[in-house]
Motif scaffolding. Structure first.
Motif, PDB file in Angstrom:
ATOM      1  N   ALA A 188       7.626 -43.790  52.931  1.00  0.00           N
ATOM      2  CA  ALA A 188       6.809 -42.786  53.863  1.00  0.00           C
ATOM      3  C   ALA A 188       7.520 -42.511  55.249  1.00  0.00           C
ATOM      4  CB  ALA A 188       5.570 -43.625  53.814  1.00  0.00           C
ATOM      5  N   GLY A 189       8.224 -43.663  55.650  1.00  0.00           N
ATOM      6  CA  GLY A 189       8.845 -43.092  57.034  1.00  0.00           C
ATOM      7  C   GLY A 189       9.878 -42.196  56.720  1.00  0.00           C
ATOM      8  N   GLU A 239       8.429 -38.822  56.544  1.00  0.00           N
ATOM      9  CA  GLU A 239       7.712 -38.224  57.707  1.00  0.00           C
ATOM     10  C   GLU A 239       9.074 -38.107  58.651  1.00  0.00           C
ATOM     11  OE1 GLU A 239       4.769 -38.133  58.844  1.00  0.00           O
ATOM     12  OE2 GLU A 239       3.714 -38.158  56.828  1.00  0.00           O
ATOM     13  N   LEU A 258      10.646 -40.347  60.367  1.00  0.00           N
ATOM     14  CA  LEU A 258      10.756 -41.213  61.272  1.00  0.00           C
ATOM     15  C   LEU A 258      12.103 -41.865  61.130  1.00  0.00           C
ATOM     16  CD1 LEU A 258       7.256 -42.541  61.112  1.00  0.00           C
ATOM     17  CD2 LEU A 258       8.019 -40.873  62.760  1.00  0.00           C
ATOM     18  N   TRP A 259      12.396 -42.192  59.998  1.00  0.00           N
ATOM     19  CA  TRP A 259      13.653 -43.087  60.122  1.00  0.00           C
ATOM     20  C   TRP A 259      14.602 -42.557  58.714  1.00  0.00           C
ATOM     21  CZ3 TRP A 259       9.407 -46.572  60.080  1.00  0.00           C
ATOM     22  CH2 TRP A 259       8.884 -46.673  58.768  1.00  0.00           C
ATOM     23  N   PHE A 300      12.257 -42.096  67.364  1.00  0.00           N
ATOM     24  CA  PHE A 300      12.590 -42.729  68.604  1.00  0.00           C
ATOM     25  C   PHE A 300      11.268 -42.406  69.654  1.00  0.00           C
ATOM     26  CE2 PHE A 300      17.243 -42.960  68.393  1.00  0.00           C
ATOM     27  CZ  PHE A 300      17.147 -44.228  68.097  1.00  0.00           C
TER      28      PHE A 300
END
Ligand SMILES: Nc1nc2c(ncn2[C@@H]2O[C@H](COP(=O)(O)OP(=O)(O)O)[C@@H](O)[C@H]2O)c(=O)[nH]1
Ligand SMILES: C[S@@+](CC[C@H](N)C(=O)[O-])C[C@H]1O[C@@H](n2cnc3c(N)ncnc32)[C@H](O)[C@@H]1O
Ligand code: SF4
Lengths: 422, 597
Positions: free
Chosen positions: A354-355, A358, A360-361, A375
């Motif tokens: 999921a990250g 999205e 995010l990473w 970040f």
């Protein structure tokens, strides 16, 4: 003036020994956003007493540590920070550095950084520092525009700041400059300021999003409606703009708020993020040595009173257990562009995916690395991730069920050093 | 046998039942000094803390009366809460008399009346007592009037005591001897004993607390439980002081215990009749029913690894609690857990608290709900205890839900507010009567589901704590009920589903979404919340993702503070459940409780 990034002396390499941080708590005046351990009530005598007490503190610490006494762990990085170290008189500064050198096994190629404020970084100071062995200067620029400097309550105006920046670059191969992404700053202005720094030869730039600390003049002004904090979206845009401007100029981000030209990383700060040991000396300094973290008294008078009485000037300390250590290591690593070793985390595949979705990473060579978007949400991610750090406690839980269930949720604990198994 | 007096004390909570019991034990010399150590009869900590008795513990006292004779008094303590109606009724069936205790300052309350009705139904002789006459706020004359109105006795028959100072308690003892009839029942007849309680003792197994109605039962004999159709051997028999006192036998009129060696209290059901295998009595005592759970909730360990521990703990609790039921259940959102059945909300809370405290478990409990009777197209009736399992509306013709008869006693100034909150919860008023010039008793029919959600808290708040309530199940009634699904990021979360009246579905959907938005903390991702009936989304909202908060470096290495903050947050998160990639706090599963009507 040296060409930017041309002379990487001393060579940049990861710290192996320890670091030493010395806090000089004196400032010309107090900036509107600042909540650090600092004071603007001081005179020559107090400054001298404090420097001498700081050396006495080092003596006390040496007495208590055979490793230090025997110089078994060389000191790779020394950082004189503040407050405002450049406020110290030339002689006093020399005495400080000589005193430190005399008591520490300072490596020949040690990184020796001192923090300067523009209003007190004159030609003499630059020369003194250079002769005293400082090989890296970190200048608190914050902004190159008068309006913003005013808002931040800085002692120096834009012209003085510019001059100090030029002077730093003229005298030192390795110069770092701090910026604050303050309300009202536009992406364009920021890009232009960074370009100026680049042209002068600044090899390292820190760019901090303004933190609103309770009790500061700025936070009060916001509470009273005299200034308006930027909305989230704008802060985000300015941060993204800062990054792309830096990239365009050849600076590469290596930590959430730090970017540099190749080879110009702060070895001292990188050691913090790798959880290397460092001594903290002076009022308000923090240290981490052995499994012990401590914080010194921030109030200068209490600090001095303790030293006078022959006691360590610590306001608090703690011995970290394995669980705390793991947690620290994970959240510190998360700040850096190296990221966290996945072996340290117990995160479901689902959440990892999921990250990534999205943005995010990214998962890269068995590490979780935050993206720029990530970040921007590091606080939330830290807080979420902190409940998924594999800690020894969990692994040590005794199996009382008698059913031979695995005592640990994840067998990855057997590779605590996170050897990559890609 | 005419020297036996079997009685109980009935009272509204806090009116002084336990204190009075202590005083009786003390005055009869049954307990001396320190032994007594606060409320002898309430043994479990939790009960003491909440001031309610769940398990009754009978006790036998010898009393030298003024007539020069010594009487044997058996005090049978009754559970003090609405959830335990059935247990109360069985305890009453074991007695000939009841002391009705009313607080001199508070007067008659809802449980006073309901317990009194029960006692009258059981043909008990009622001894009206006004307690706490030492209180400055005591108004014994006014309370006497209320009691006279209520039970039709003479004002002079009302005994005034202070359980605290002991004043009047000797007069009460004399009245017990004089007025409570001695037990009837033939010692020679076939043995017949009523089980009015049971406990599990790790050493001797399930123990039945019994009242011998007729005949005699002795140690070593084979006994039969008529309802359960089970035979046991009497391992130990006896009566009670502060603890069990083994005897050779128990005969008609006596109160005591029989240890059976049974492994589980569910085999020794309250209300069952004990007789001898060799010479059985023909009739069972009337009034037997199996305690039936009325309120259900899914219990899930926050840490999935604790599933087995939870199961063990429930099994242990069940040893002592025949009314507790549980079935394994799997929730897509919460993992493996148990659907547990309880007598009522308090019962639920007590079990939940014991699991967390005594067994150190972290639980997510789903919203309490009731058992629905769902009639399908073929006319078959399906019992649904978990809203998530409600079949789609096109497959069913009818949904019936349990109703209760609710009585609320309150100062008259709150009548309007009480009626309003009850009607808002689909209640209908049945009657209203004045107890005295100041207070009324209002009766309603109300769906139990509405009651379990938040009625009691609401009642307390609108009446500033002055109202008391009691309720009893009446019947299942058909209603226009539908299932509301809650979806998080597009996935229905089974543990959040609940059943509402169709007319209210829209309002509820919106309110739940709004509440969830408040309760679900901002996360790394945007979280979409939707309420839907079948496939139709009727409300939606979003929890925005975290933004900014890019932090400066840990300057001077002050990471301790950061770490401690995270450790604290982490501790707070023990009650979070990961559903997909979203973390949902325990409170969210209770969001319905917070919805304004
Ligand atoms: N002043 C006074 N307080 C009493 C008297 N009897 C009981 N209490 C207090 O009333 C509270 C409730 O009593 P308790 O016996 O626990 O009530 P229960 O819930 O009916 O068992 C306790 O705080 C008692 O100390 C009394 O006669 N006088
Ligand atoms: C410890 S301060 C001391 C440096 C030096 N005295 C000066 O102000 O130039 C180091 C850096 O942290 C940053 N900083 C301090 N307070 C901040 C705040 N409230 N929000 C964001 N950054 C901050 C500033 O960029 C500052 O240069
Ligand atoms: S000069 Fe630096 S340390 Fe001093 S008040 Fe300003 S920001 Fe704080």
């Amino acid at each position: 003036m040296t060409a930017p990034g041309m002379q990487p002396t001393p060579p940049s390499r990861p710290a192996r020994g320890g670091g030493v941080y010395v806090h000089v708590p004196f400032c010309a005046s107090i900036c509107s956003y600042c909540h650090f351990a600092r004071t603007d009530h001081h005179d020559a005598e107090l400054r001298r007493r404090t420097v001498e007490a700081t050396l006495a503190e080092l003596d006390l610490r040496r007495d208590q540590s055979s490793v230090l006494r025997a110089g078994l762990r060389p000191v790779d990085t020394l950082y004189i920070g503040g407050g405002t170290p450049s406020i110290l008189e030339a002689e006093l500064f020399r005495d400080l550095l000589d005193g430190l050198r005399g008591r520490l096994n300072l490596a020949d190629d040690a990184e020796v950084t001192a923090e300067a404020n523009p209003e007190s970084f004159d030609e003499d100071t630059a020369i003194t520092w250079s002769q005293a062995g400082v090989n890296r200067v970190s200048l608190g620029v914050q902004s190159l525009r008068d309006g913003t400097l005013d808002l931040l309550g800085r002692a120096a105006d834009a012209a003085t700041t510019r001059a100090a920046l030029e002077r730093a670059c003229a005298h030192f191969d390795r110069v770092s400059a701090d910026w604050i992404l303050a309300p009202g700053v536009t992406p364009e202005a920021l890009a232009a300021e960074f370009a100026e720094a680049r042209a002068l030869g600044v090899g390292h730039i820190s760019f901090y999003i303004l933190e609103w600390h309770p009790g500061t003049a700025l936070t009060r002004a916001a509470a009273e409606g005299r200034i308006a904090p930027d909305p989230d979206e704008r802060v985000e845009a300015v941060y993204l703009a800062a990054l792309s401007a830096l990239n365009a100029l050849g600076y590469e981000q290596y930590e959430v708020s730090n970017a540099c030209l190749p080879g110009q990383e702060s070895r001292h700060n990188s050691a913090y993020w790798r959880r290397r040991p460092y001594l903290g000396l002076g009022p308000g300094a923090h240290g981490f040595w052995g499994r012990r973290r401590h914080a010194n008294h921030a109030a200068t008078d209490r600090y001095l009173a303790a030293i006078d009485a022959g006691r360590l000037p610590e306001a608090s300390w703690e011995l970290l257990d394995g669980a705390a250590g793991r947690l620290e290591a994970a959240i510190l690593a998360l700040r850096t562009c190296e990221g966290v070793d996945l072996d340290r985390l117990a995160v479901s595949e689902e959440a990892l995916a999921a990250g990534c979705a999205e943005e995010l990473w990214v998962l890269d060579r068995h590490r979780l690395r935050l993206t720029t978007r990530g970040f921007l949400r590091i606080d939330a991610i830290e807080s979420w991730l902190s409940s998924h750090v594999i800690v020894p406690e969990r692994c040590a839980r005794v199996d009382t069920s008698g059913e031979g269930r695995l005592p640990c949720r994840d067998s990855k604990q057997h590779h605590p050093n996170g050897t990559t198994r890609a | 046998m005419d020297q036996y007096r079997n009685f109980c004390i009935i009272a509204h909570i806090d009116h002084g039942k336990s204190t009075l019991a202590d005083r009786l034990l003390e005055l009869t010399g049954t307990v001396i000094g320190k032994d007594r150590k606060a409320q002898v009869l309430d043994s479990m900590d939790l009960e003491q803390e909440r001031g309610i008795t769940i398990k009754s513990h009978p006790i036998r006292m010898e009393y030298a009366a003024q007539d020069g004779r010594t009487y044997t008094l058996n005090l049978i303590d009754t559970p003090g809460h609405v959830d335990f109606h059935y247990e109360v009724s069985r305890s009453l069936a074991a007695c000939e008399g009841a002391i009705l205790v009313v607080d001199a300052a508070q007067g008659i309350q809802a449980q006073t009346i309901n317990n009194l009705y029960l006692a009258v139904e059981h043909n008990l002789t009622i001894l009206p007592v006004i307690n706490k006459i030492d209180l400055p706020a005591a108004d014994p004359d006014a309370v006497t009037d209320q009691i006279v109105d209520l039970i039709g006795c003479d004002a002079s028959e009302v005994i005034r005591v202070s359980a605290k100072t002991g004043e009047g308690v000797d007069a009460l003892l004399e009245a017990i001897v004089a007025q409570v009839p001695p037990p009837a029942g033939d010692v020679k007849a076939q043995a017949q004993a009523l089980i009015f309680d049971s406990i599990f003792d790790p050493y001797v197994g399930a123990v039945a607390y019994v009242r011998m109605m007729q005949g005699t039962i002795a140690k070593g004999q084979r006994i039969r439980l008529i309802q359960q159709q089970r035979d046991h051997e009497v391992g130990e028999i006896g009566w009670f002081r502060l603890s069990r006192v083994p005897r050779k036998e128990l005969s008609a009129g006596e109160v005591g215990y029989i240890a059976t060696g049974a492994k589980d209290v569910r085999h020794i059901r309250v209300g069952d009749t004990v007789t001898l295998v060799d010479d059985p009595c023909l009739e069972a005592m009337s009034g037997y029913s199996e305690a039936k759970p009325m309120v259900f909730s899914g219990f899930y360990p926050t840490d999935n690894d604790d599933y087995d521990n939870l199961k063990d703990a429930l099994q242990k609790l069940q040893l002592n609690d025949a009314a507790l039921t549980f079935e394994p259940e799997k929730s897509a959102a919460l993992g493996f857990g148990f659907r547990c059945g309880f007598l009522g909300l308090l019962h639920l809370e007590i079990i939940q608290e014991r699991l967390e405290r005594e067994y150190d478990l972290n639980l997510i409990a789903t919203l309490p709900n009731v058992e629905y009777e769902v009639v399908d197209k073929d006319g078959k009736i399906l019992l649904v205890e978990n809203p998530a399992l409600m079949p789609p509306s096109q497959e069913i013709t009818d949904v019936r839900e349990p109703f209760v008869r609710l009585s609320v006693i309150s100062p008259k100034e709150f009548i309007g507010a009480i009626i309003q909150i009850t009607l808002e919860r689909r209640g209908t008023q049945r009657k209203m009567e004045y107890i005295d010039t100041e207070r009324v008793n209002i009766e309603f029919d109300l769906p139990l589901s509405e009651l379990v959600v938040d009625y009691y808290d609401k009642l307390k708040s609108v009446t500033r704590g002055y109202a008391s309530m009691d309720y009893e199940y009446t019947e299942h009634r058909a209603g226009n009920l539908i299932k509301l699904d809650i979806m998080i990021n597009g996935e229905p979360v089974d543990a959040l589903a609940f059943i509402v009246h169709r007319d209210k579905a829209h309002h509820w959907g919106m309110e739940i979404c709004r509440k969830l938005k408040e309760l679900i903390p901002r996360q790394m991702f945007q979280v979409a919340i939707q309420a839907a009936i079948g496939n139709r989304v009727i409300a939606r909202t979003n929890v925005k993702a975290f933004r900014k908060n890019v932090t400066a470096k840990c300057y001077g290495g002050d990471i301790s503070r950061k770490r401690k903050l995270l450790e604290k947050q982490k501790a707070g998160k023990r009650r979070m459940k990961q559903v997909g990639s979203v973390e949902i706090p325990q409170e969210a599963f209770m969001a319905v409780l917070k919805v304004e009507r």
